[in-house]
Write a protein that holds these residues in place. Structure first.
Motif, PDB file in Angstrom:
ATOM      1  N   GLY A 267       3.176  -8.857 -18.646  1.00  0.00           N
ATOM      2  CA  GLY A 267       4.248  -9.510 -19.386  1.00  0.00           C
ATOM      3  C   GLY A 267       5.051 -10.456 -18.516  1.00  0.00           C
ATOM      4  N   ILE A 268       5.368 -10.039 -17.290  1.00  0.00           N
ATOM      5  CA  ILE A 268       6.140 -10.893 -16.375  1.00  0.00           C
ATOM      6  C   ILE A 268       5.344 -12.149 -16.022  1.00  0.00           C
ATOM      7  N   LEU A 274       3.469 -18.168 -13.610  1.00  0.00           N
ATOM      8  CA  LEU A 274       3.179 -18.361 -12.185  1.00  0.00           C
ATOM      9  C   LEU A 274       3.072 -19.840 -11.825  1.00  0.00           C
ATOM     10  N   ASP A 275       3.918 -20.656 -12.454  1.00  0.00           N
ATOM     11  CA  ASP A 275       3.920 -22.086 -12.143  1.00  0.00           C
ATOM     12  C   ASP A 275       4.398 -22.338 -10.716  1.00  0.00           C
ATOM     13  N   LYS A 276       5.380 -21.551 -10.278  1.00  0.00           N
ATOM     14  CA  LYS A 276       5.891 -21.669  -8.920  1.00  0.00           C
ATOM     15  C   LYS A 276       5.753 -20.303  -8.256  1.00  0.00           C
ATOM     16  N   LEU A 281       6.312 -14.805  -7.974  1.00  0.00           N
ATOM     17  CA  LEU A 281       5.708 -13.590  -7.441  1.00  0.00           C
ATOM     18  C   LEU A 281       6.733 -12.503  -7.101  1.00  0.00           C
ATOM     19  N   PRO A 282       7.913 -12.841  -6.538  1.00  0.00           N
ATOM     20  CA  PRO A 282       8.900 -11.778  -6.284  1.00  0.00           C
ATOM     21  C   PRO A 282       9.342 -11.029  -7.539  1.00  0.00           C
TER      22      PRO A 282
END
Length: 314
Positions: A267-268, A274-276, A281-282
């Protein structure tokens, strides 16, 4: 009557009506009358039907992954629900359900255009109305309707139906024989209940995709997060997990926990896309947060403790 690109052409009515390209002679294209675009094409800015030559982006694949997970998760839920605590057949049925859905997904990609390849070509989703072109058929004289309904989001709408059909066929070919052989610990009326459940939820999923496909496309990341949080809390409460010791007491609880963590992460990732990477990622570090919060606060919300403190006047 045929028209060419050099002609002065009146604009096609409606959002999704277009002119098909009949022939190409050098730089000159010959078009037909305004109407519905063939399958695998959608209108461009000039109302010309153009073949979809793009590829699904990351968000499109995540959406297809979500729609592919729905029957698998429901299979696992009903297998676990009807297998019984003493049944040793649940694990093998889980593996079989995973095999069925995986093969169905691969076959669906292979039969999609281009046939024989795991890659698919697609049209880019621009807005919500792309999913509901049947609602935008123009009526120039308010009497006659020009039908221009086509799959503007090709193939994101129909590929889900094809996948569900393959899932159903493979389930009916494999699961009854498997259940009959291994589900000896269950009664005759119980051993096939997980299959009967699938015969109910597949039509429901089909209607859900048919009616709410566009809404699901934009809302599925938030649906995953909300449902995974709620189901995890319900499971841990029903299993009376109140501490890390309770959680580690049974391997099954850890499997359920890690499965929900995977859904949280999915979901995240779907929300952030994940464009940046350095920023997105964090966010995955938040995956264990709901479970940790539940374990830390469970002792303060124990009903017996609340009742005893209320009886003592605290």
């Amino acid at each position: 009557m045929f028209r060419s690109a050099v002609d002065i052409q009146p604009a096609c009515l409606g959002l999704y009506c277009g002119r098909t390209v009949l022939s190409v002679n050098g730089s000159v294209e010959t078009y037909g009358d305004c109407g519905v675009c063939p399958r695998g094409q959608r209108t461009d800015d000039n109302k010309i039907c153009r073949e979809c030559m793009g590829s699904p982006d990351r968000y499109d694949w995540l959406y297809l992954g979500f729609m592919a997970m729905l029957p698998l998760v429901l299979h696992w839920f009903f297998i676990e629900w009807y297998s019984g605590k003493k049944s040793s057949s649940a694990l093998l049925q889980h593996v079989t359900a995973l095999f069925e859905c995986s093969i169905a997904a691969i076959v669906t990609l292979l039969v999609s255009d281009p046939v024989g390849s795991l890659h698919i070509r697609s049209c880019k989703v621009k807005k919500l109305s792309d999913w509901y072109t049947m609602l935008y058929n123009p009526s120039p004289d308010y009497i006659t309707t020009v039908h221009c309904t086509h799959e503007a989001v090709y193939p994101l709408y129909t590929i889900v139906f094809i996948y569900y059909a393959f899932c159903l066929v493979l389930m009916m070919l494999l699961r009854p024989l498997l259940v009959k052989k291994i589900a000896c610990g269950l009664g005759k009326s119980d051993r096939f209940k997980s299959i009967y459940a699938a015969l109910y939820f597949f039509p429901i999923l089909t209607v859900l995709q048919a009616v709410g496909g566009g809404l699901l496309y934009y809302a599925f990341p938030y649906i995953i997060l909300v449902l995974s949080l709620v189901t995890l809390a319900v499971y841990m409460s029903a299993s009376e997990v109140e501490s890390f010791k309770d959680l580690l007491a049974r391997k099954k609880r850890l499997v359920v926990l890690f499965s929900h963590w995977l859904l949280h992460a999915y979901g995240i990732i779907s929300i952030s896309k994940l464009d940046k990477l350095e920023q997105d990622l964090p966010l995955l570090a938040l995956v264990p947060a709901p479970a940790l919060f539940y374990l830390v606060t469970a002792k303060y919300t124990e009903p017996s403790r609340i009742l005893s403190e209320g009886g003592n006047g605290h």
